[in-house]
Design a protein around this motif. Structure first.
Motif, PDB file in Angstrom:
ATOM      1  N   UNK A 295      28.749 -37.723  -1.568  1.00 33.77           N
ATOM      2  CA  UNK A 295      27.527 -37.895  -0.775  1.00 33.77           C
ATOM      3  C   UNK A 295      26.557 -38.853  -1.467  1.00 33.77           C
ATOM      4  N   UNK A 296      26.863 -40.152  -1.453  1.00 32.36           N
ATOM      5  CA  UNK A 296      25.991 -41.138  -2.088  1.00 32.36           C
ATOM      6  C   UNK A 296      24.661 -41.282  -1.352  1.00 32.36           C
ATOM      7  N   UNK A 297      24.618 -40.890  -0.068  1.00 30.45           N
ATOM      8  CA  UNK A 297      23.339 -40.929   0.646  1.00 30.45           C
ATOM      9  C   UNK A 297      22.345 -39.959   0.029  1.00 30.45           C
ATOM     10  N   UNK A 298      22.846 -38.786  -0.388  1.00 31.60           N
ATOM     11  CA  UNK A 298      21.971 -37.807  -1.035  1.00 31.60           C
ATOM     12  C   UNK A 298      21.614 -38.249  -2.461  1.00 31.60           C
ATOM     13  N   UNK A 299      22.500 -38.989  -3.102  1.00 30.78           N
ATOM     14  CA  UNK A 299      22.189 -39.521  -4.434  1.00 30.78           C
ATOM     15  C   UNK A 299      20.998 -40.469  -4.339  1.00 30.78           C
TER      16      UNK A 299
END
Length: 458
Positions: A295-299
């Motif tokens: 989940x790079x969007x949450x990163x």
């Protein structure tokens, strides 16, 4: 933002408690009215900063490895996290014991490098002789906090260091004033509080299910995984005490009062701005778990929220320092140059913590997103190019110029860290695009359904 706020605030209380031990020691000792004692704490603290930085690097490596293991297995149960934690704690104890003993043996040559002399040097050497062999107690306690944060147990992580600070707050007056042991008493109470932190940390991580059995067959692989982050993190963190040691060395040329003033600022700063130190350990596990889950969007959202949270917290703390500066000068018995340095910092230089915080948040991203080398380069750049030339020029204008020069170096590298951190996340996005689950469409006559993934940022 909620996840970042909870982890950062509880982490802040914990990390402030660690540094509050040093601040309490300095406060009690400053009441003795002896500038040599205050300066001795400053010199000993500069050397102790190296030890703590190595310990923080080790805890960052442990936290990253355990968080990733938890994220991959979607929980502690059935993951390799307990085994990695146990193996890492044993290795940490061995490494820090060796480091503490070596520092105790070579304490006098190290103090010579900092330009400590006379009674001040003798007092600093005594303090180091007592506290250095107990270094494993402190670092294992910090490691326990990092492991608990990796599992999301923010309150337990906070309690480990908080109760340690409470212990030293209770023992310091007894050893320093009642038993009339002075600096030696402060060192003894510090050792006892560190031992208490270790016992409490081990108790909590066992309750959390994170204290497994080390596997000798897998120990090398586990430590290699930890070392991939811990090694660069140690190099990264060592940059800060190197820069601090240069500042202390330069201040020493202006006399004991200047060193005492700098010592007061060095102990006050991490307590006032504990949030920027806590963010490094608090947001790292959030990033690592979401990276492990793809989940790079949450990163990215974690990085953005961390920077906003940090800036707000720094501005609030800066305002408090500015308002309380006269009381702080009285509390630390600061006069002359020491008082001038304290007022300059509280009124103006404290604001530079925003850029230092930006650098620390960037470092957390680099250490947990597979780019620890970036953190190393930026931190060493700040400690060398961002410190030595600025402090050297500032020293031409006296001790106040030294303080201004040290703060001036934060700006450039803080901005660079933020820009580079977002670029790293953008690159991860291109390499591993996020695929969100398809929402379930409502069916005529059926129950309304919603998307089956969490959106609360945790």
């Amino acid at each position: 933002m909620r996840h970042v706020s909870v982890m950062a605030l509880t982490g802040t209380i914990g990390i402030v408690a660690v540094f509050a031990v040093d601040l309490l020691n300095f406060f009690y000792l400053s009441r003795l009215g002896d500038k040599a004692v205050a300066a001795a704490v400053g010199f000993a603290g500069a050397i102790g900063f190296f030890q703590i930085s190595i310990g923080i690097g080790l805890t960052i490596g442990i936290g990253a490895a355990v968080s990733t293991a938890i994220g991959r297995a979607d929980g502690i149960e059935g993951s390799a996290a307990p085994r990695i934690a146990a193996t890492s704690l044993i290795a940490m104890a061995v490494i820090t014991l060796a480091l503490g003993l070596v520092t105790a043996v070579f304490r006098n040559p190290l103090l010579d490098l900092l330009h400590a002399t006379g009674e001040t040097k003798s007092l600093a050497a005594l303090y180091l002789l007592i506290t250095c062999p107990a270094l494993p107690f402190m670092i294992i306690g910090m490691g326990g906090g990092a492991l608990l944060r990796s599992a999301g147990a923010a309150r337990r992580a906070m309690n480990v260091t908080l109760y340690g600070a409470v212990a030293v707050a209770a023992m310091d007056p007894v050893f320093i004033f009642v038993l009339h042991l002075g600096l030696e008493g402060a060192a003894i109470s510090t050792v006892l509080s560190r031992a208490f932190m270790t016992l409490l940390g081990l108790y909590y991580i066992r309750r959390q299910g994170l204290l497994g059995r080390p596997d000798t067959a897998l120990a090398r692989a586990d430590l290699t995984q930890v070392g991939r982050v811990a090694g660069p993190a140690i190099l990264t963190n060592l940059a800060t005490p190197v820069g601090s040691a240069y500042v202390t060395h330069t201040m020493a040329h202006f006399g004991v009062a200047a060193v005492a003033g700098q010592a007061a600022i060095d102990r006050m700063m991490p307590v006032a701005f504990g949030v920027i130190f806590a963010l490094t350990g608090a947001v790292g596990p959030i990033m690592a778990q979401n990276l492990g889950a793809g989940r790079t969007d949450r990163v990215r959202e974690t990085l953005r929220s961390s920077l906003i949270f940090m800036a707000i917290a720094v501005v609030i703390a800066w305002a408090v320092l500015a308002a309380a500066q006269n009381g702080l000068a009285i509390a630390f018995s600061s006069k002359g140059v020491a008082a001038d340095l304290l007022h300059l910092y509280c009124s103006w230089l404290a604001g530079s913590a925003i850029f230092l915080g930006a650098l620390f948040v960037g470092n957390a991203a680099f250490n947990n997103l597979g780019r620890p080398g970036y953190a190393t380069v930026l931190n060493w750049g700040r400690a060398t190019l961002g410190t030595i030339p600025f402090v050297h020029v500032g020293a031409q204008y006296g001790p106040l110029g030294v303080a201004v020069g040290q703060a001036g170096g934060y700006v450039l590298f803080g901005i660079a860290a933020v820009i580079l951190a977002f670029r790293v996340i953008n690159r991860l996005d291109r390499e591993h695009p996020v695929k969100l689950p398809e929402p379930i469409i409502a069916v005529p006559g059926g129950r309304n359904a919603v998307s089956n993934f969490e959106t609360d940022g945790t």
